[in-house]
Design a protein around this motif. Structure first.
Motif, mmCIF file in Angstrom:
data_model
loop_
_atom_site.group_PDB
_atom_site.id
_atom_site.type_symbol
_atom_site.label_atom_id
_atom_site.label_comp_id
_atom_site.label_asym_id
_atom_site.label_seq_id
_atom_site.Cartn_x
_atom_site.Cartn_y
_atom_site.Cartn_z
ATOM 1 N N UNK A 80 12.695 3.324 1.044
ATOM 2 C CA UNK A 80 11.290 3.602 0.754
ATOM 3 C C UNK A 80 10.577 2.346 0.276
ATOM 4 N N UNK A 148 8.930 8.700 8.651
ATOM 5 C CA UNK A 148 7.885 9.715 8.773
ATOM 6 C C UNK A 148 7.065 9.808 7.492
ATOM 7 N N UNK A 149 7.733 9.725 6.376
ATOM 8 C CA UNK A 149 7.031 9.791 5.097
ATOM 9 C C UNK A 149 6.092 8.592 4.956
ATOM 10 N N UNK A 152 3.124 9.175 7.084
ATOM 11 C CA UNK A 152 2.279 10.196 6.458
ATOM 12 C C UNK A 152 1.405 9.566 5.380
ATOM 13 N N UNK A 153 2.014 8.708 4.580
ATOM 14 C CA UNK A 153 1.246 7.993 3.550
ATOM 15 C C UNK A 153 0.139 7.161 4.198
ATOM 16 N N UNK A 155 -1.330 7.592 7.120
ATOM 17 C CA UNK A 155 -2.356 8.467 7.680
ATOM 18 C C UNK A 155 -3.335 8.936 6.610
ATOM 19 N N UNK A 156 -2.766 9.493 5.552
ATOM 20 C CA UNK A 156 -3.608 10.058 4.487
ATOM 21 C C UNK A 156 -4.433 8.963 3.814
ATOM 22 N N UNK A 160 -8.615 8.425 3.828
ATOM 23 C CA UNK A 160 -9.407 8.361 2.602
ATOM 24 C C UNK A 160 -10.171 7.032 2.527
ATOM 25 N N UNK A 176 -1.796 4.793 -4.100
ATOM 26 C CA UNK A 176 -2.094 6.114 -4.649
ATOM 27 C C UNK A 176 -1.320 7.208 -3.901
ATOM 28 N N UNK A 177 -1.349 7.144 -2.578
ATOM 29 C CA UNK A 177 -0.703 8.183 -1.774
ATOM 30 C C UNK A 177 0.809 8.127 -1.884
ATOM 31 N N UNK A 180 1.747 9.613 -5.139
ATOM 32 C CA UNK A 180 1.543 11.059 -5.103
ATOM 33 C C UNK A 180 2.634 11.747 -4.288
ATOM 34 N N UNK A 181 3.038 11.112 -3.204
ATOM 35 C CA UNK A 181 4.116 11.692 -2.392
ATOM 36 C C UNK A 181 5.388 11.838 -3.217
ATOM 37 N N UNK A 182 5.653 10.839 -4.034
ATOM 38 C CA UNK A 182 6.858 10.901 -4.862
ATOM 39 C C UNK A 182 6.776 12.057 -5.853
ATOM 40 N N UNK A 184 5.013 14.771 -5.520
ATOM 41 C CA UNK A 184 4.935 16.039 -4.795
ATOM 42 C C UNK A 184 6.281 16.479 -4.217
ATOM 43 N N UNK A 185 7.106 15.526 -3.854
ATOM 44 C CA UNK A 185 8.411 15.874 -3.283
ATOM 45 C C UNK A 185 9.485 16.040 -4.355
#
Lengths: 188, 188
Positions: A80, A148-149, A152-153, A155-156, A160, A176-177, A180-182, A184-185
DNA sequence: ACTTTCGATGACAGTGACTGACATCGATCT
DNA sequence: AGATCGATGTCAGTCACTGTCATCGAAAGT
């Protein structure tokens, strides 16, 4: 005029973006793009595989930057972290392109075919990143999931960033994303 | 024969899958599909928006199941748990469809246009899930990121499931991928 | 300067996806 | 039997995209 004006490819890209912005993607014919660029329809298709591709010219370059940065991360870096480094590098490329990115994204979001094309470019990026991670010894499914993660980060964050008019750079939204992903998962 | 044979739509779907399998997507014309189904090209386009859509008929149903299951999760459930519940529900739908899924996926993977269409279906799913999470009070960017992460898990798990010949169900790969995602995003 | 070479462009015909307009069939209702 | 109406057929047309061959114009060689 006519033949041998330089930068045919760039002229086609600009003409296409203009026309797609003015009347929309579907309402624009390739012949019109070519005409505005001072060329013929046949020449358009020598430079771009199809009517959509003209908006995605820089994607190979972007993918190369993505992959080379991820591959260059120290061996000690977690998967990551390698992806995070690549995201940061990519963010800096968009530093001075906010206005252009916004205009282009407005066109893409307005049309389903263009959105499809954007998605497959991102999927190609994800596959290339997963490859890179596998070469670093990351097993499946971890490699694909991390890639993929990361996408996704991106994209989001990109969405924004394009929507904002503040001065905050893409890098801000990526960090920020990712954070937040960390959260949220983690599961609670 | 001719008019008024029942199940025109289903006949078109089956004819299309057969022909796409036999000679490939690009090498198949819509007229050929219609002919095998005992119909005309014009009728094909009355049932399906385009040549690709015929392979994605069940996607609205799948999305409805996804969304309703996520929405039905208890309020106390974390966002990722609501998504996990939806993934589990979806997995059970594919219980007895391994052979069909494999055949269909082989066709899709072999063609870029079909892959694009699949990706936009998954993106639509992601958007619907993000909407659901937002209605549950999850703010941005957490809602979008959780939804994207859930779809990433689904993509990776589905790919592995389709590739396997063991008896392990889609649910197994979904749980495996979701667990792995949590490990991978934890940062070390 | 003349010629040769060669990549980029133009011209043109053709295929196939997709659409609009209108005719027709056949089940159902009255 | 006649009216109705949704599903299908027919036909003409547009446009994305491709193959083929001719042509232009710059650059290199002589």
């Amino acid at each position: 005029m006519g033949r041998w004006e330089p930068n045919a490819r760039e002229r086609l890209q600009q003409a296409a973006l203009e026309l797609y912005s003015e009347r929309g993607f579907e309402q624009t014919t390739v012949a019109e793009i070519a005409k505005r660029a001072g060329l013929t329809e046949r020449t358009f298709f020598r430079h771009f595989a199809d009517k959509r591709e003209v908006l995605f010219a820089g994607s190979e370059t972007l993918q190369a930057l993505f992959v080379s940065t991820a591959a260059a991360a120290p061996e000690s870096a977690a998967p990551i972290e390698a992806i995070a480094a690549a995201l940061d590098a990519v963010a800096s490329v968009f530093q001075d392109r906010h206005a252009h990115s916004r205009r282009r994204q407005t066109v893409i979001v307005a049309n389903a075919e263009l959105r499809e094309r954007e998605l497959i470019k991102l999927a190609s990026l994800s596959a290339a990143l997963a490859d890179t991670l596998r070469q670093r010894g990351v097993p499946e499914p971890a490699a694909s999931l991390t890639a993929e993660a990361g996408i996704a980060v991106f994209k989001v964050a990109f969405e924004r960033w394009v929507g904002e008019t503040d001065g905050r750079g893409l890098g801000f939204f990526i960090r920020e994303s990712l954070d937040e992903l960390k959260v949220v998962t983690s599961g609670n």
